[in-house]
Design an enzyme around this catalytic site. Structure first.
Site, PDB file in Angstrom:
ATOM      1  N   SER A  23       7.859   3.341   6.513  1.00 33.72           N
ATOM      2  CA  SER A  23       6.879   4.610   6.018  1.00 33.72           C
ATOM      3  C   SER A  23       8.580   5.126   6.323  1.00 33.72           C
ATOM      4  O   SER A  23       9.708   5.441   5.592  1.00 33.72           O
ATOM      5  CB  SER A  23       5.460   4.555   6.263  1.00 33.72           C
ATOM      6  OG  SER A  23       5.324   6.030   6.810  1.00 33.72           O
ATOM      7  N   ASP A  45       0.606   5.649  -4.439  1.00 30.16           N
ATOM      8  CA  ASP A  45       0.579   6.051  -2.902  1.00 30.16           C
ATOM      9  C   ASP A  45      -0.145   6.970  -2.401  1.00 30.16           C
ATOM     10  O   ASP A  45       0.513   8.322  -3.349  1.00 30.16           O
ATOM     11  CB  ASP A  45       2.206   5.851  -2.367  1.00 30.16           C
ATOM     12  CG  ASP A  45       2.424   5.556  -1.396  1.00 30.16           C
ATOM     13  OD1 ASP A  45       1.296   6.518   0.238  1.00 30.16           O
ATOM     14  OD2 ASP A  45       3.622   5.349   0.032  1.00 30.16           O
ATOM     15  N   HIS A  91      -0.581   2.441  -0.032  1.00 30.14           N
ATOM     16  CA  HIS A  91       0.502   2.487   1.354  1.00 30.14           C
ATOM     17  C   HIS A  91       0.589   1.842   2.115  1.00 30.14           C
ATOM     18  O   HIS A  91      -0.355   1.468   2.817  1.00 30.14           O
ATOM     19  CB  HIS A  91       0.739   3.842   1.980  1.00 30.14           C
ATOM     20  CG  HIS A  91       1.446   4.465   2.332  1.00 30.14           C
ATOM     21  ND1 HIS A  91       2.708   4.943   2.490  1.00 30.14           N
ATOM     22  CD2 HIS A  91       1.537   4.596   4.248  1.00 30.14           C
ATOM     23  CE1 HIS A  91       3.361   5.080   3.333  1.00 30.14           C
ATOM     24  NE2 HIS A  91       2.311   5.072   4.578  1.00 30.14           N
TER      25      HIS A  91
END
Length: 660
Positions: A312, A438, A467
């Site tokens: 991320s 996502d 995600h």
């Protein structure tokens, strides 16, 4: 007109008996006979003048259109009249009819509508999986046609060349993401905590998990690794407000340690149970911490191959670091998972739809909790009242990140900290994994062309996964991307394309963390910011001895490495040891070269940074400047040198020739 070809139809007309609908009679009329009549019958009497037992008659029109209109008006009169001839509300009749439908029919219809709404709102793909026979979706790979990383590494990875099938009861990116954060089913183990102190006084928590700690599935907690250990080492950079205790970090750490890797999780400042001990906070583009940690690990364990995995926001930081340092990094390879890539596009995306706003609000609450842990410093450096009232990530960045990091606006912060512009400078093998569904990091920000243009990058995109989730199996006990990362790094470690750093010069911006506006990763002259040309240093730049170069290196590289090794031995030798005359001359020459590098290194770094970010734009600007300023410069030159140029004009030369 001849109507012999038309069929003889019959019309059934309801007659009125006693003003009610209980007694009905049907009369049949031949349509051709009706239209053949020249004289229509008398019009019917109004309702108040009609006898009680007289039937209601319908006038026979002379044309078909009038006939249909009369039938329509008649049926309309029936809808608004009851048995007594009074007007009746049609909605009342509708509600009375609806009341006759059983209640469970309504409940069933409501459930069907709700399921259809949620199926589309939460982006379920269960029916798609069913129709495909639960074969899953293939992994799409984007790479350069001349990429050796794909030909020699990725092409041998069965996971990346296979298909991904999500857990059937988690066949939604939102359900997967929520399940990962609230449950995730992480393995049970314990880290070893090491506190790393940065040069600015900041504290970074390094959580270790050794391969021998989980060997055989049991927790052994053996002693720390030695400096000569050759076990591969992987550095993990967590995401926003995540630390080593997050479920997906534990999945990755346990799986890598189980396959013979030593794992160290580099927690962000202020996370992992460690307090903020300086005025520096981490953000989406702060690469100084990961640079310090990687250099420290490489210095402490020079024999261990060093790799990195970013998740991320951590992936954005990792890619940005790789683009900033280029070849000058000790990492042998890296993986970026679910990177946001372009923070400005991500900011627009996360506030676009209702479901994305839930994630925006959830992440904001996490950032507010992080700020609450370090309230004394945030109250002094940022707008604490604005932080408490923040309702989105953008609000928090406006009241906290921009003030602490000294960014003018939120958009400036997003532009300067996005890793997209650094993709082209990545010089080590890099695998990037993103899910197209996502819900946090949109597919719109993925730099497809930049990844395809770089021979060192392979981009793997999967249709589903959420995600950082990618749950697989009936019980959702594992993450698909964890298997992909483990296989890729193992194949890369055994290939000849693992990056080996030849020489590294430590630079002053990387060793000082005084601010974020005049230090390393935030220097960007193209954005209108003034870059610091140099920083004062207390120590000269040192040449660090690096791992032994490969056997196929040329003689010049070996000679440079040998001279660097001689210089290191000379600085560590005692005063009573005198080297040979030839060695002394070589060392003197080499030290002079180092001092010369120290004097020009700040200017060279800024020029290199400017050339990396602009490249062709510098020459384009120079060309535009010459073209646009030439009329003015030419006029000035003509005015200054007018008298001298007159001597060389054709007329002057002709007169001179004529006089001779």
């Amino acid at each position: 007109m001849n109507r012999s070809h038309e069929a003889s139809d019959s019309l059934q007309i309801l007659s009125w008996n006693g003003g009610g609908l209980s007694n009905r009679r049907t009369q049949e009329y031949d349509i051709n006979a009706l239209f053949a009549s020249r004289s229509p019958p008398n019009p019917p009497l109004p309702n108040h003048q009609r006898p009680h037992n007289s039937p209601l008659s319908i006038p026979i029109p002379t044309s078909r259109i009038e006939f249909l209109v009369s039938i329509s008006s008649f049926m309309s009169s029936l809808d608004c009249c009851d048995s007594a001839g009074s007007w009746v509300n049609p909605y009342g009749l509708l509600f009375n009819a609806l009341a006759l439908i059983p209640f469970w029919h309504y409940l069933l219809g409501f459930l069907i509508v709700s399921v259809l709404f949620l199926y589309n709102f939460l982006e379920f793909h269960l029916l798609e999986d069913v129709f495909s026979g639960f074969r899953g979706s293939p992994v799409s790979l984007t790479y350069n046609s001349c990429s050796h990383i794909y030909d020699s590494v990725v092409s041998k990875c069965r996971v990346l060349r296979g298909r991904y099938l999500a857990t059937p009861w988690l066949s939604s990116p939102h359900i997967q993401t929520v399940f990962l954060n609230f449950h995730g089913r992480p393995p049970a183990f314990s880290y070893r905590r090491q506190l790393f102190h940065a040069t600015d006084g900041g504290t970074i928590a390094l959580d270790w998990l050794m391969s021998r700690d989980v060997s055989g599935g049991a927790l052994l907690m053996d002693s720390s690794i030695s400096k000569n250990d050759t076990t591969p080492l992987i550095v993990v950079v967590p995401g926003l407000t995540s630390d080593s205790a997050s479920a997906y970090i534990k999945h990755l750490a346990f799986n890598m340690a189980k396959h013979g890797w030593n794992v160290v999780v580099s927690n962000h400042r202020g996370l992992g149970g460690v307090s903020i001990t300086s005025d520096c906070f981490y953000n989406a583009g702060w690469t100084e911490d990961i640079r310090l940690v990687i250099n420290y690990l490489h210095k402490e364990y020079p024999e261990a191959p060093l790799f990195a995995v970013g998740t991320s926001i951590g992936a954005n930081v990792l890619v940005k670091y790789l683009g900033e340092d280029g070849e000058n990094t000790p990492l042998a390879g890296a993986v970026a998972l679910c990177s946001p890539w372009d923070l400005l596009i991500g900011d627009r995306f996360i506030s676009r739809r209702l479901v994305q706003k839930f994630y925006d609000r959830a992440l904001t609450i996490g950032l507010q909790g992080y700020a609450q842990l370090h309230q004394p410093r945030y109250s002094r450096l940022a707008n604490w009242e604005g932080i408490k009232k923040s309702r989105s990530i953008r609000d928090f960045d406006n009241h906290a990140t921009c003030l602490v990091g000294k960014f003018e606006t939120v958009d400036t912060y997003y532009r300067r900290c996005s890793s997209t512009s650094y993709v082209r400078n990545v010089s080590i093998p890099l695998l990037c994994i993103n899910a197209l569904d996502d819900p946090v990091c949109t597919r719109e920000a993925i730099p497809w062309d930049e990844c395809r243009a770089n021979k060192n990058i392979v981009l793997a995109t999967i249709k589903h996964g959420g995600h950082l989730a990618f749950f697989e199996g009936i019980t959702a006990s594992g993450l698909w991307w964890v298997r992909a990362v483990e296989e890729f790094l193992n194949v890369l470690r055994s290939s000849p394309y693992m990056h080996v750093q030849q020489k590294m010069w430590s630079s002053s911006p990387h060793s000082s963390l005084d601010s974020t506006i005049d230090q390393g990763p935030y220097v960007n002259i193209a954005d209108g910011m003034v870059a610091a040309m140099c920083n004062e240093q207390n120590k000269d730049d040192m040449v660090e001895e690096l791992p032994e170069p490969p056997k196929n290196s040329d003689e010049e590289d070996n000679k440079m490495a040998f001279e660097a090794k001689q210089d290191e031995h000379q600085t560590e030798a005692k005063d009573d040891v005198s080297p040979d005359i030839a060695e002394t001359n070589n060392q003197t020459t080499f030290v002079q070269d180092v001092k010369h590098f120290d004097s020009i290194s700040p200017v060279r770094r800024c020029l290199d940074l400017l050339s990396r970010q602009n490249r062709c734009s510098i020459w384009l600007l120079a060309y535009i400047a010459i073209i646009t300023s030439w009329p003015l410069v030419g006029s000035a030159l003509q005015t200054v040198f007018r008298k001298k140029l007159r001597k060389f004009s054709p007329a002057a030369l002709f007169r001179t020739y004529a006089l001779k």
